[in-house]
Design a protein around this motif. Structure first.
Motif, PDB file in Angstrom:
ATOM      1  N   ILE A  58      52.076  35.367  61.115  1.00 55.81           N
ATOM      2  CA  ILE A  58      53.432  35.822  60.834  1.00 55.81           C
ATOM      3  C   ILE A  58      53.562  37.245  61.381  1.00 55.81           C
ATOM      4  CG2 ILE A  58      55.106  36.345  59.020  1.00 55.81           C
ATOM      5  CD1 ILE A  58      53.586  34.208  57.295  1.00 55.81           C
ATOM      6  N   GLN A  59      54.228  37.377  62.543  1.00 51.80           N
ATOM      7  CA  GLN A  59      54.331  38.651  63.246  1.00 51.80           C
ATOM      8  C   GLN A  59      55.720  39.250  63.065  1.00 51.80           C
ATOM      9  OE1 GLN A  59      53.252  37.351  67.195  1.00 51.80           O
ATOM     10  NE2 GLN A  59      51.096  37.805  66.800  1.00 51.80           N
ATOM     11  N   ASN A  62      60.128  34.554  45.957  1.00 51.22           N
ATOM     12  CA  ASN A  62      59.236  35.548  45.356  1.00 51.22           C
ATOM     13  C   ASN A  62      58.191  36.122  46.301  1.00 51.22           C
ATOM     14  OD1 ASN A  62      60.521  35.291  42.805  1.00 51.22           O
ATOM     15  ND2 ASN A  62      59.416  33.374  42.513  1.00 51.22           N
ATOM     16  N   VAL A  63      58.513  36.175  47.583  1.00 48.81           N
ATOM     17  CA  VAL A  63      57.671  36.860  48.560  1.00 48.81           C
ATOM     18  C   VAL A  63      58.550  37.833  49.331  1.00 48.81           C
ATOM     19  CG1 VAL A  63      56.009  34.961  48.784  1.00 48.81           C
ATOM     20  CG2 VAL A  63      57.963  35.085  50.340  1.00 48.81           C
ATOM     21  N   THR A  64      57.907  38.791  50.000  1.00 47.95           N
ATOM     22  CA  THR A  64      58.629  39.736  50.841  1.00 47.95           C
ATOM     23  C   THR A  64      58.094  39.646  52.260  1.00 47.95           C
ATOM     24  OG1 THR A  64      57.103  41.544  50.332  1.00 47.95           O
ATOM     25  CG2 THR A  64      59.047  41.328  48.927  1.00 47.95           C
ATOM     26  N   LEU A  65      58.810  40.269  53.167  1.00 44.76           N
ATOM     27  CA  LEU A  65      58.424  40.301  54.571  1.00 44.76           C
ATOM     28  C   LEU A  65      58.353  41.765  54.992  1.00 44.76           C
ATOM     29  CD1 LEU A  65      57.826  38.539  57.042  1.00 44.76           C
ATOM     30  CD2 LEU A  65      60.257  38.596  57.576  1.00 44.76           C
ATOM     31  N   GLY A  66      57.147  42.298  55.087  1.00 44.64           N
ATOM     32  CA  GLY A  66      56.968  43.708  55.400  1.00 44.64           C
ATOM     33  C   GLY A  66      57.015  44.553  54.147  1.00 44.64           C
ATOM     34  N   GLY A  67      56.513  45.758  54.260  1.00 48.01           N
ATOM     35  CA  GLY A  67      56.543  46.701  53.141  1.00 48.01           C
ATOM     36  C   GLY A  67      55.225  46.857  52.412  1.00 48.01           C
ATOM     37  N   ASP A  85      53.713  40.436  49.927  1.00 46.73           N
ATOM     38  CA  ASP A  85      54.146  40.542  51.325  1.00 46.73           C
ATOM     39  C   ASP A  85      53.414  39.501  52.180  1.00 46.73           C
ATOM     40  OD1 ASP A  85      54.939  41.350  53.866  1.00 46.73           O
ATOM     41  OD2 ASP A  85      54.001  43.333  53.736  1.00 46.73           O
ATOM     42  N   ILE A  86      54.161  38.676  52.920  1.00 50.69           N
ATOM     43  CA  ILE A  86      53.531  37.651  53.762  1.00 50.69           C
ATOM     44  C   ILE A  86      53.402  38.067  55.229  1.00 50.69           C
ATOM     45  CG2 ILE A  86      54.158  35.762  52.223  1.00 50.69           C
ATOM     46  CD1 ILE A  86      56.391  35.021  54.242  1.00 50.69           C
ATOM     47  N   ALA A  87      53.860  39.254  55.593  1.00 52.54           N
ATOM     48  CA  ALA A  87      53.706  39.732  56.970  1.00 52.54           C
ATOM     49  C   ALA A  87      52.226  39.794  57.326  1.00 52.54           C
ATOM     50  CB  ALA A  87      54.347  41.106  57.134  1.00 52.54           C
ATOM     51  N   ASN A  88      51.916  39.393  58.546  1.00 48.25           N
ATOM     52  CA  ASN A  88      50.551  39.417  59.081  1.00 48.25           C
ATOM     53  C   ASN A  88      49.599  38.450  58.384  1.00 48.25           C
ATOM     54  OD1 ASN A  88      51.250  41.466  60.989  1.00 48.25           O
ATOM     55  ND2 ASN A  88      51.195  42.907  59.285  1.00 48.25           N
TER      56      ASN A  88
END
Length: 184
Positions: A180-181, A138-143, A148-151
């Protein structure tokens, strides 16, 4: 008879007009826009814990793989995504609290109540290393979606998460931290 047929026809027409139109389809769930991300975990709080973690989006979340070392053999540690992508403080307190976009109580991943950044504890092997293979749902990467967990930061804790104590599971000091890069 003709009058009865007309009445039935009018009644059916009125009923048909009173029926609600079908609801529009639900908006699609936010999707990851990044193909992958990397976390270089650096020691915090005077520890020797460090590692490298790769993240890849999957249909219903993000998968984490990699190696973290510098633990005592057999030791158990909490691992969480934290809200801020800032590991500049010596104790990693700059990463803020657990990532929690839905304002849920802390708990064990996979249960009804938990933070989006909550994961199961990890256990070091006989060499003091952890081989990560974790699916975070239930998380995303980017967007840029709320989940969203990016950055954001990935943080390793000194002790095991008890999955109950609010707001962080009583998992102790932050012994490693990395941002998280997104890679692409």
């Amino acid at each position: 008879m003709r009058h009865a047929s007309l009445t039935l026809f009018v009644a059916l027409g009125v009923t048909a007009c009173a029926t609600k139109p079908p609801a529009p389809p639900a908006a699609p769930a936010p999707q990851s826009t990044a193909k992958s991300a990397l976390v270089n975990l650096a020691p915090a709080s005077g520890s020797l814990v460090s590692g490298r973690v790769m993240l890849a989006p999957m249909r219903d979340g993000v998968h984490l793989t990699g190696t973290i070392g510098g633990f005592q053999p057999g030791s158990v540690h909490g691992l969480h995504v934290h809200d801020k992508g800032d590991c500049s403080a010596a104790d990693a307190s700059s990463a803020g609290g657990h990532f929690n976009p839905t304002a849920s109580a802390h708990g064990r991943a996979g249960t009804a109540t938990h933070h989006a950044g909550d994961m199961d504890n990890v256990t070091a092997d006989g060499n003091g290393q952890v081989q990560l293979d974790i699916h975070l749902s239930n998380v995303t990467l980017g967007g840029g979606a709320a989940n969203d967990i990016a950055n954001r930061a990935l943080v390793v804790h000194a002790a095991a998460d008890d999955y109950m104590t609010q707001p962080s599971g009583n998992s102790g000091a932050r012994v490693a931290c990395g941002v998280i890069q997104v890679k692409g």
